[in-house]
Design an enzyme around this catalytic site. Sequence first.
Site, PDB file in Angstrom:
ATOM      1  N   LYS A 289       0.853  -1.191   0.000  1.00 57.86           N
ATOM      2  CA  LYS A 289       0.000   0.000   0.000  1.00 57.86           C
ATOM      3  C   LYS A 289       0.890   1.241   0.000  1.00 57.86           C
ATOM      4  O   LYS A 289       1.927   1.288   0.691  1.00 57.86           O
ATOM      5  CB  LYS A 289      -0.901  -0.040   1.236  1.00 57.86           C
ATOM      6  CG  LYS A 289      -1.949   1.056   1.333  1.00 57.86           C
ATOM      7  CD  LYS A 289      -2.816   0.811   2.560  1.00 57.86           C
ATOM      8  CE  LYS A 289      -3.859   1.879   2.781  1.00 57.86           C
ATOM      9  NZ  LYS A 289      -4.707   1.593   3.970  1.00 57.86           N
TER      10      LYS A 289
ATOM     11  N   SER B 205     -10.001  -0.753   7.438  1.00 60.99           N
ATOM     12  CA  SER B 205      -9.359  -0.508   6.148  1.00 60.99           C
ATOM     13  C   SER B 205      -8.560  -1.680   5.592  1.00 60.99           C
ATOM     14  O   SER B 205      -8.037  -1.590   4.485  1.00 60.99           O
ATOM     15  CB  SER B 205      -8.453   0.727   6.229  1.00 60.99           C
ATOM     16  OG  SER B 205      -9.240   1.895   6.233  1.00 60.99           O
TER      17      SER B 205
ATOM     18  N   SER C  72      -9.398   1.661   3.348  1.00 62.90           N
ATOM     19  CA  SER C  72      -8.564   2.416   2.424  1.00 62.90           C
ATOM     20  C   SER C  72      -7.532   1.566   1.693  1.00 62.90           C
ATOM     21  O   SER C  72      -6.874   2.035   0.774  1.00 62.90           O
ATOM     22  CB  SER C  72      -7.834   3.533   3.185  1.00 62.90           C
ATOM     23  OG  SER C  72      -6.951   2.987   4.164  1.00 62.90           O
TER      24      SER C  72
END
Length: 535
Positions: free
Chosen positions: A126, A230, A206
């Site tokens: 990420k 997330s 996210s």
Amino acid sequence: MKKRSMAALTAIAVVASLVAAAPGQRAAAAGSGPGDTARSAESTLVNGVDLDTVTIPELQARMDRGSLSSLKLTLAYLRRIKAVDPRINAVLRTSPTALRQAAASDLRHRLGKSKGPLDGIPVLLKDNVNTRDMPTTAGSLALAGSPPDTDADLVGKLRAAGAVILGKTNLSEWANFRAAKPTSGWSAVGGQTNNPYVLDRNPCGSSSGSAAALAASLAQVAIGTETDGSIVCPAGMNGVVGLKPSLGVVSQSGVVPISAEQDTAGPMARNVVDAALTLSVLGGGDTVRADGAASLTDGVARPGSLRGKRIGLWRLPSLGAEVDALMTRTAQRLTAAGAEVVEVDLPYQERLGELEFPALLSEFHRDIDAYLPTRGGPQDLAELIEFNRTQPREQTCFAGQELFEQALAAPPTTDPGYRAMRAELTDLSRRSIDEVMAAHDLDAIASPANPPAWTTDCARGDNDVIPSSTPAAVAGYPSLSVPAGFVGELPVGLLLMAGDRQDAELLSLGAAVEHRLDAWRAPRYLPSTPSGTAR
């Protein structure tokens, strides 16, 4: 000694020729024509291995036998990223050194010096996880300059374990902590990530890019981060596995923060065994064991029986009748496998909802002000707010930065009111899990991880009131999302949670649940679904 040196020189020569060709150039050379090239690049088959379903232990066995190389595996993923990712927009960038990393792993395998289960395994990160050789932006133009000076601690562990750092994934900008009504999966740097199952649906945030990339088989594993939901929501909504570890198991040093009291990175994968093996590297193996518990991967590679396991089902009917019906079917399947499923309700949730957001505002102000001076660009939250006001690209999906502004005005973390709030949050969140597990003698609590994916709409924002992640997130306890089934074409995950440092036990149970439900299926990249399938 001379033979090994010659082998090393030969390997380096071969690798040099491969690395010199870009993935796209090599893909073009692989087929006899444009159609063959496209089919080859999109194929999930490499040397008889199906990337959709293969596990890390299976890959390692083949690499040890010499029937598969990390170089071929990495090249296959790079080709798939080039061919498939334009539909879902999950991968921001690939590492220019990925093939060299893979070649070095192959040499270690040939010399009998493999560094462990992740050696040669392609991993996506990420883009809020610092990497010294690639930009780390948290999706924001404010951080889009030079890369960080050093890797995040977790990246150092992955490199030391021989993992191939394949690239960086898109995310909800600032991990969805900027606007009051954001659109998950969107960032000014990367644009909008789509759900691979139905492209006009949202991937949840996210860690949206990490989950969508795994669903599309663009890497073997990925790293996500979570403050509240997330990892587990994107995992559920994209039909993959996601583990939010116990707080403190994985170092947060070098990860763009929201709150040190809740933030953690964690592994995401297409199966539980790969998630467990990745956590064993990220967390240092035995750091995730409860006292006297089995080691992290015991019982995961060979899922055991569910017989005698007691699971509390927290239904959450607010997620819709279709999800509730799926939970009923799930409970029936677990019961048929010998588990005892009892209906439970978690207390204190309304109070947790009242307290969590104000506490996070204070913590974000403290933690982002500590992180920003380590990077070029804005040096504190006030400068970051001003930067966003002057950047039209930061406002192309949604203009708001209400959470930034509220955090700037929030009480400091030295304030007695804030301290009382966080103490009450910790107490109530832990009691909400501990008391229910003790009262019913449970091995875990289960709930839906997500509703069916909503349509992505910048004007409306998310439709994501998903309370299941909050108790474990606020308590710092582990939670694990595994595929439970589908509502129409849209995946829904089953969220399992347990007590502090019960990561190994939760993974073992999750492997057995995964094996019983057998709910995974590959995405079809549908442009849309009939209206009424899900909202």
